[in-house]
Every structure is written in structure tokens, then in C-alpha cells.
Design an enzyme around this catalytic site. Structure first.
Site, PDB file in Angstrom:
ATOM      1  N   THR A  14       0.829  -1.201   0.000  1.00 20.02           N
ATOM      2  CA  THR A  14       0.000   0.000   0.000  1.00 20.02           C
ATOM      3  C   THR A  14       0.869   1.258   0.000  1.00 20.02           C
ATOM      4  O   THR A  14       2.044   1.210   0.342  1.00 20.02           O
ATOM      5  CB  THR A  14      -0.953   0.027   1.217  1.00 20.02           C
ATOM      6  OG1 THR A  14      -0.187   0.061   2.413  1.00 20.02           O
ATOM      7  CG2 THR A  14      -1.871  -1.177   1.222  1.00 20.02           C
ATOM      8  N   ASP A  15       0.256   2.375  -0.368  1.00 18.22           N
ATOM      9  CA  ASP A  15       0.982   3.644  -0.420  1.00 18.22           C
ATOM     10  C   ASP A  15       0.518   4.572   0.698  1.00 18.22           C
ATOM     11  O   ASP A  15      -0.233   4.156   1.583  1.00 18.22           O
ATOM     12  CB  ASP A  15       0.824   4.294  -1.800  1.00 18.22           C
ATOM     13  CG  ASP A  15      -0.626   4.603  -2.152  1.00 18.22           C
ATOM     14  OD1 ASP A  15      -1.477   4.659  -1.240  1.00 18.22           O
ATOM     15  OD2 ASP A  15      -0.899   4.799  -3.345  1.00 18.22           O
ATOM     16  N   GLN A  16       0.938   5.808   0.656  1.00 19.43           N
ATOM     17  CA  GLN A  16       0.568   6.770   1.701  1.00 19.43           C
ATOM     18  C   GLN A  16      -0.929   7.041   1.764  1.00 19.43           C
ATOM     19  O   GLN A  16      -1.433   7.490   2.777  1.00 19.43           O
ATOM     20  CB  GLN A  16       1.314   8.083   1.493  1.00 19.43           C
ATOM     21  CG  GLN A  16       2.784   7.986   1.826  1.00 19.43           C
ATOM     22  CD  GLN A  16       3.473   9.335   1.663  1.00 19.43           C
ATOM     23  OE1 GLN A  16       3.126  10.120   0.792  1.00 19.43           O
ATOM     24  NE2 GLN A  16       4.463   9.578   2.510  1.00 19.43           N
TER      25      GLN A  16
END
Length: 140
Positions: A14-16
Site C-alpha cells: 500500500t501507499d501513503q
């Protein structure tokens, strides 16, 4: 027939924004594609041992809805085109619990042997027949 690989989204994917980073879909396509090729009765590794490789020459992905950490996904892989020199897979990424389409895409592959293009139907008809049989039973 389509092969279904189950993937649980890992935190590192996942990303920010707390959604799956887009490049991970290409990795999941590879997982599903490799598993689908095993359904032919022979692995991609066996083809490589004969000097045959299938590089990705084109990839596209359409993102419909986000996947998030710990989601369980089904990645459907289906062979839609096989000419002997080219192989095309179609993919659907589906949220398992909701049965919601999250993404869909395609990869196009060429067949090479020792770095040169080949026609798999002519040089390795036993592999070509297996791929054809899987494709004819397909429907994503």
C-alpha cells in the site's frame, strides 16, 4: 477457462493513501499468469529449460476501485489470444468478499529462444497444444 489466484494485500503493497500502489497489479498479474501456465501440465520453468522465454512486450491495467491492506483478492488470468509467436492474457482483479471488480488488464508476450523470436507452434508443438487446450476452455 480462467485460472484464479488468491492474493491477500500486504501492508507493504500500500501507499501513503492506504491503497494498493499501482505497480503491484503487474506483480499480481505475473502470479496469476504463472499459475495459469502450470494448469497446462507444464511450468514456465520447463519452457525456460528449453531456452524459451516469454517477455512481456505490452501491459495495460484499468483501475476501477481501490484495493486496501488485508483485502483478499481473486486475480483471474485467461489466455485470450495465442498465435504461436504471441500470447495475450486478460486479467480481472476482484475483491473476494464483495465480488467487486477492482481492476482489469492485459499482457502481451512474445516467444523467444536464445534471444530470437520463434513460433512456438512450429518449434515446440507440445507446449503450443497445451496452451491452445487451456485457451479453448477459457472464459473470464
Amino acid at each position: 477457462m480462467a485460472h484464479i489466484s488468491e492474493i491477500r494485500v500486504r501492508y507493504q503493497e500500500t501507499d501513503q493513501m492506504k491503497v494498493v500502489y499501482h505497480a503491484n497489479y503487474a506483480v499480481w498479474f505475473e502470479v496469476a499468469r504463472t499459475n495459469a501456465l502450470r494448469e497446462t501440465g507444464h511450468s514456465y520453468k520447463e519452457m525456460e529449460q528449453l531456452g524459451v522465454v516469454m517477455p512481456v512486450v505490452e501491459l495495460n491495467c484499468k483501475y476501477k476501485r481501490p484495493a486496501t491492506y488485508d483485502d483478499i483478492l481473486e486475480v483471474h488470468a485467461q489466455i485470450i489470444t495465442f498465435t504461436g509467436v504471441k500470447l495475450v492474457f486478460r486479467y480481472k482483479v476482484i475483491h473476494k468478499e464483495r465480488q467487486e471488480l477492482l481492476a482489469e488488464g492485459e499482457t502481451v508476450h512474445a516467444f523467444l529462444k536464445h534471444g530470437r523470436p520463434i513460433n512456438l507452434k512450429k518449434q515446440h508443438p507440445e507446449f503450443a497444444e497445451l496452451i491452445t487446450n487451456v485457451m479453448e476452455g477459457s472464459n473470464v
